[in-house]
Design an enzyme around this catalytic site. Structure first.
Site, short mmCIF file in Angstrom:
data_model
loop_
_atom_site.label_atom_id
_atom_site.label_comp_id
_atom_site.label_asym_id
_atom_site.label_seq_id
_atom_site.Cartn_x
_atom_site.Cartn_y
_atom_site.Cartn_z
N ARG A 1 -8.39 -4.68 -9.46
CA ARG A 1 -8.56 -4.66 -10.84
C ARG A 1 -7.32 -3.56 -11.41
O ARG A 1 -7.19 -2.39 -10.85
CB ARG A 1 -9.89 -4.18 -11.42
CG ARG A 1 -10.85 -5.23 -11.04
CD ARG A 1 -12.00 -4.86 -11.89
NE ARG A 1 -12.82 -3.52 -11.40
CZ ARG A 1 -13.51 -2.72 -11.75
NH1 ARG A 1 -13.77 -3.04 -13.14
NH2 ARG A 1 -13.98 -1.63 -11.26
N SER B 1 -10.31 1.85 -1.51
CA SER B 1 -11.22 1.99 -0.56
C SER B 1 -11.08 1.46 0.80
O SER B 1 -11.57 0.54 1.40
CB SER B 1 -12.51 0.88 -1.12
OG SER B 1 -12.73 1.17 -2.41
N ASP C 1 -15.10 5.23 -4.23
CA ASP C 1 -16.08 4.72 -5.14
C ASP C 1 -17.33 5.72 -5.41
O ASP C 1 -17.90 5.67 -6.36
CB ASP C 1 -16.60 3.19 -4.85
CG ASP C 1 -16.94 3.10 -3.33
OD1 ASP C 1 -16.79 4.32 -2.56
OD2 ASP C 1 -17.52 2.17 -2.95
#
Length: 916
Positions: free
Chosen positions: A526, A587, A641
């Site tokens: 994203r 990540s 995250d």
């Protein structure tokens, strides 16, 4: 006059619908803890929570206290589906002086009957060892039952008035008398107490048929059925189902039957020993139907509609017209000869017309009784259908009693009227054979089967059930590993890595401007723009796909593709001309050496782009921007995250200094004092530490908690022996742990009657989301209702449908009891996960409190992850356990909104604020 009398006994269908509705309302009142005392339909719990499944076997004693007899039985079951039980019984006359004497004498007499029966029935060859014989006690008096084997007598009836028994536990009285009986080679234990209605249901559950409703249509009238246990609020039981004894004889005592209560009913009621009470029973019980005919004939004689010109004084004698007379008249199909004979035997001189009219009255009275039984049954069937959230209900109904046995049309009326009133329900009538005898043996057999099963279930689940001492030890071990991870010399050998993130501040509310965020963690990524103003945060984002060829190509191709997507996004958002700070959520395993510098350790999740491992991923992104001559962004921070979650929540709550992820994986971060971070230079201020606590226990310190099931799951993963704490907690593994437990329970014949379930052998077939669905059915948290009963009722239906879908998907032939046990397994596994997570978090908050020298710490945890958010019990269990383990810490939990997107932008915003 005759037509008026006949019409008074005929109740219109619309009125029966109203009556059914009133009974359902009273049933709900009887089940509610708040309104139980006012309910006329008492809905008494029996503590019988299962019907026979056909595997019961052994010898079972039964003692039944009858009107003026004691009946003893020995029932032998062979585990063959209860198709061929063997039964021996004997009757003992009960002297009247015992019925009205001392209670101790009554129970001594019963115990003596048992001793004599056993001596006459069972061979005395016991090889010198004492034989165990479980006993079921049929005690047909009103009791307050609090367990299957505990019931206090409320009042005597039926001619009994033994002293010293009311208010006492009758099971204990019989057990004491049995122990004092003459020496015998048997140890008799009273296992269960029940009434005759429950016995009927259990008898009809034999011979391979499941029966969940029973009706007694006899001198009195009653019905019992298997209700959802969580609805029986007068008990603490919330799992499975429980047989409820409706005691519906008192229905209408509040006046709801006044408009259908005829003058003849009034006369019967006034002459009874309890006027105004048990009004429904007086309209349907065979004890009263003969009297009802008698009073009707008295009224019609006074109106000169019958027996004109003859002496009918005999009708004024109470009890002269018996139920047997009524049945003989009703069932006579050969003209009026037999009717005339019966009436003349009573001393009447009937005409032919009188005989016909008496027969009409008798038929109207018994037909009404059958119709009212059908109305009560319809109320129960509709209630069962609704509370089980079924579109239709098919159920077997056990029936016994004088009215059922003596009136051939009873069954026909029962089925046809109940079907008109409850068209969604299909009942099959099962005539009972020796209901209270064999049924009592079945109750006892089922109780022993469930008790034995419970012992094995507890043995299987015991290793997963953690004590408070276990959790305190985990908390202490986590604290030790945290200290090792923070130490410069010990960091390399610590299982909790305690990685510095170079994030030194949380948001303070002064951040403003436009910030980009890039969230890369899989085949989709994203790009976001986050606009921070005084009025709050607004966001826009777009998802882009990374083709497999690029994922597995060169590093330049991968990062060039990412920059192309960022340019596309900024173009669409009219942001190309601006140089915007960018927070990068990456990540993948990295060694972070600065806020904007992190070396990729290895690719995961299907990525294998060349030329990246060992390189600074922020610099790779910057190099791609240079190649593309894109000047519209400046990478200022790289975050994971967990940190993003803390920062996203920190914008809304300045006290948020902990981030927690409990989803597919698990991790935590928190703000540590710089003076304690030995792996980074400097002593001033604080730094967010990325704990990477999923690896806690990789050094063996948690081996004592790893069960057989955990070891099997660990060995089947791609990284055996690694991320061991995560494998006890996170959503990726809980479903697989449950599957392993279900396999063992099936092997031990605790589930699915021991039949192999091929699909359950498939790895990962039992998804963690199944735990959430299955536990949602009754929604309990550590024994406490999670939702209010109203919410449970509304949500229960959806969950039940979802459970059926799960069972179908797994191709499991599961009984209701199997589903209840599956839910217990799921609860055990998810509770342990929540408790372990809480123990780790307790170590964090206690360390923060001690770091700051506080007696009481107030802190907020920003939390994200599907397990925490979607599981119905996880968050409550976590919070409750944390409060217990860290009582000096006031911890608030705040759900994160997009930690990897919004959080990354806020890290960039805080870094930009600090730089300026």
């Amino acid at each position: 006059q005759i037509q008026r009398a006949l019409r008074s006994f005929s109740i219109p269908l619309e009125r029966l619908h109203v009556m059914k509705g009133h009974m359902m309302q009273d049933m709900c009142k009887g089940l509610s803890r708040q309104t139980h005392a006012q309910a006329k339909v008492r809905m008494l719990p029996t503590y019988i929570c299962s019907t026979p499944n056909g595997t019961e076997k052994g010898n079972f004693l039964v003692v039944e206290l009858c009107q003026n007899q004691v009946r003893t039985l020995l029932v032998t079951l062979y585990g063959d589906g209860n198709m061929s039980p063997q039964m021996v019984y004997k009757l003992y006359d009960l002297p009247e002086d015992i019925m009205q004497g001392e209670g101790e004498a009554l129970f001594d007499f019963i115990a003596q009957c048992v001793t004599q029966f056993l001596a006459e029935t069972i061979s005395s060859d016991t090889n010198g060892s004492e034989q165990y014989l479980p006993l079921g006690f049929v005690f047909p008096f009103t009791c307050q039952q609090t367990q299957l084997d505990k019931a206090e007598l409320l009042s005597w009836s039926k001619g009994f008035s033994c002293s010293g028994v009311v208010g006492k536990d009758v099971v204990q009285l019989l057990q004491k008398a049995s122990q004092s009986a003459p020496s015998q080679p048997y140890h008799v234990e009273v296992v269960a107490l029940m009434n005759d209605t429950v016995g009927t249901m259990m008898t009809c559950s034999m011979e391979g048929r499941a029966c969940e409703v029973a009706m007694v249509a006899d001198k009195g009238s009653n019905c019992c059925f298997m209700a959802e246990a969580y609805l029986v609020e007068t008990t603490d039981e919330t799992s499975g189902r429980m047989c409820v004894n409706t005691e519906w004889g008192c229905f209408g005592d509040d006046g709801t039957l006044n408009d259908v209560f005829t003058p003849y009913d009034e006369s019967v009621d006034e002459e009874s020993s309890n006027p105004g009470e048990k009004r429904f029973e007086k309209m349907v019980g065979t004890l009263y139907l003969g009297e009802l005919v008698r009073h009707t004939l008295i009224a019609l004689t006074a109106e000169k509609a019958v027996f004109t010109g003859t002496n009918a004084a005999v009708l004024k004698e109470k009890g002269v017209f018996t139920m047997q007379h009524v049945l003989d008249i009703v069932n006579n199909e050969d003209g009026i000869t037999e009717v005339r004979r019966i009436l003349e035997t009573l001393g009447l001189q009937p005409s032919e017309r009188d005989c016909g009219r008496v027969q009409q009255i008798c038929r109207a009275v018994v037909a009404r009784a059958a119709t009212l039984h059908a109305t009560g049954l319809a109320a129960i069937l509709s209630y069962m259908c609704q509370t089980r959230d079924l579109e239709s209900l098919m159920v077997n109904v056990g029936v016994e009693g004088e009215l059922h046995a003596g009136y051939p049309r009873f069954e026909e009326i029962l089925l046809s009227v109940s079907r008109l009133l409850s068209p969604e329900c299909m009942a099959t009538i099962l005539p009972s054979r020796d209901g209270s005898g064999r049924g009592a043996a079945m109750v006892t057999a089922v109780a022993l089967r469930l008790s034995a099963q419970r012992r094995v279930v507890d043995e299987v689940l015991a290793p997963l059930r953690l004590s408070r001492d276990d959790l305190v030890k985990v908390q202490a071990l986590m604290r030790e590993e945290m200290e090792r991870g923070l130490g410069k010399e010990t960091n390399a050998s610590a299982s909790v890595r305690m990685l510095p993130t170079y994030v030194n501040h949380t948001p303070d509310g002064t951040e403003q401007g436009d910030f980009l965020a890039l969230d890369l963690g899989g085949t989709n990524f994203r790009v976001l723009v986050v606009r921070i103003t005084e009025d709050g945060i607004t966001m826009a984002s777009e998802i882009y796909v990374i083709p497999v060829g690029i994922m597995q190509g060169t590093g330049e191709e991968l990062f060039d593709h990412i920059i192309d997507c960022i340019i596309d996004f900024q173009t669409k958002q009219n942001l190309v001309t601006q140089m915007l700070p960018l927070g990068f959520t990456f990540s993948f395993p990295c060694q972070q050496v600065g806020l904007d510098k992190a070396l990729l350790l290895t690719w995961t999740k299907g990525f294998s782009a060349s030329g990246c491992v060992g390189q600074d991923v922020v610099q790779l992104l910057r190099d791609a921007a240079k190649r593309k001559r894109h000047l519209g962004m400046q990478v200022v921070a790289l975050v994971n995250d967990t940190v993003g979650t803390m920062m996203a929540c920190g914008y809304d709550d300045p006290k948020c200094e902990i981030g927690l992820i409990v989803g597919t994986g698990t991790n935590a971060c928190y703000m540590e004092e710089m003076k304690n971070v030995g792996t980074v230079e400097g002593d001033q201020g604080r730094m967010c530490i990325n704990m990477e606590w999923g690896a806690f226990g990789d050094n063996g310190c948690l081996d004592h908690l790893f069960t057989h099931f955990d070891k099997v799951v660990d060995e089947s993963t791609i990284n055996p022996g690694k991320q061991r704490f995560e494998k006890l907690i996170s959503g990726m593994y809980l479903g697989e742990i449950v599957r392993q437990i279900l396999l063992v329970m099936t092997e031990k014949e605790l589930l699915f009657q021991g039949k192999p379930c091929p699909k359950l052998q498939t790895k990962d077939i039992f998804k963690t989301k199944f735990l959430s669905t299955i536990e949602l059915v009754m929604g309990t948290v550590m024994g406490t209702p999670l939702l209010t009963m109203a919410l449970v009722r509304s949500s229960n239906g959806l969950a039940l449908r979802q459970i059926r879908a799960i069972l179908n998907e797994l191709e499991l032939d599961a009984s209701f009891e199997d589903s209840v046990l599956m839910r217990e397994v799921c609860q055990t596994v998810s509770l342990r996960a929540a408790q372990l997570c809480a123990a780790g978090l307790a170590a964090v908050v206690e360390k923060m409190r001690e770091n700051r020298g506080l007696n009481q710490l107030s802190v907020t945890v920003g939390v994200d992850g599907t397990l925490y958010k979607l599981h119905p019990c996880f968050s409550n269990n976590l919070q409750k356990t944390l409060k217990d383990l860290a009582p000096n810490c006031n911890v608030t939990f705040l759900l994160s909104e997009d930690g990897s997107g919004k959080g990354a932008a806020l890290v960039a915003a805080v870094a930009d604020r600090a730089a300026n």
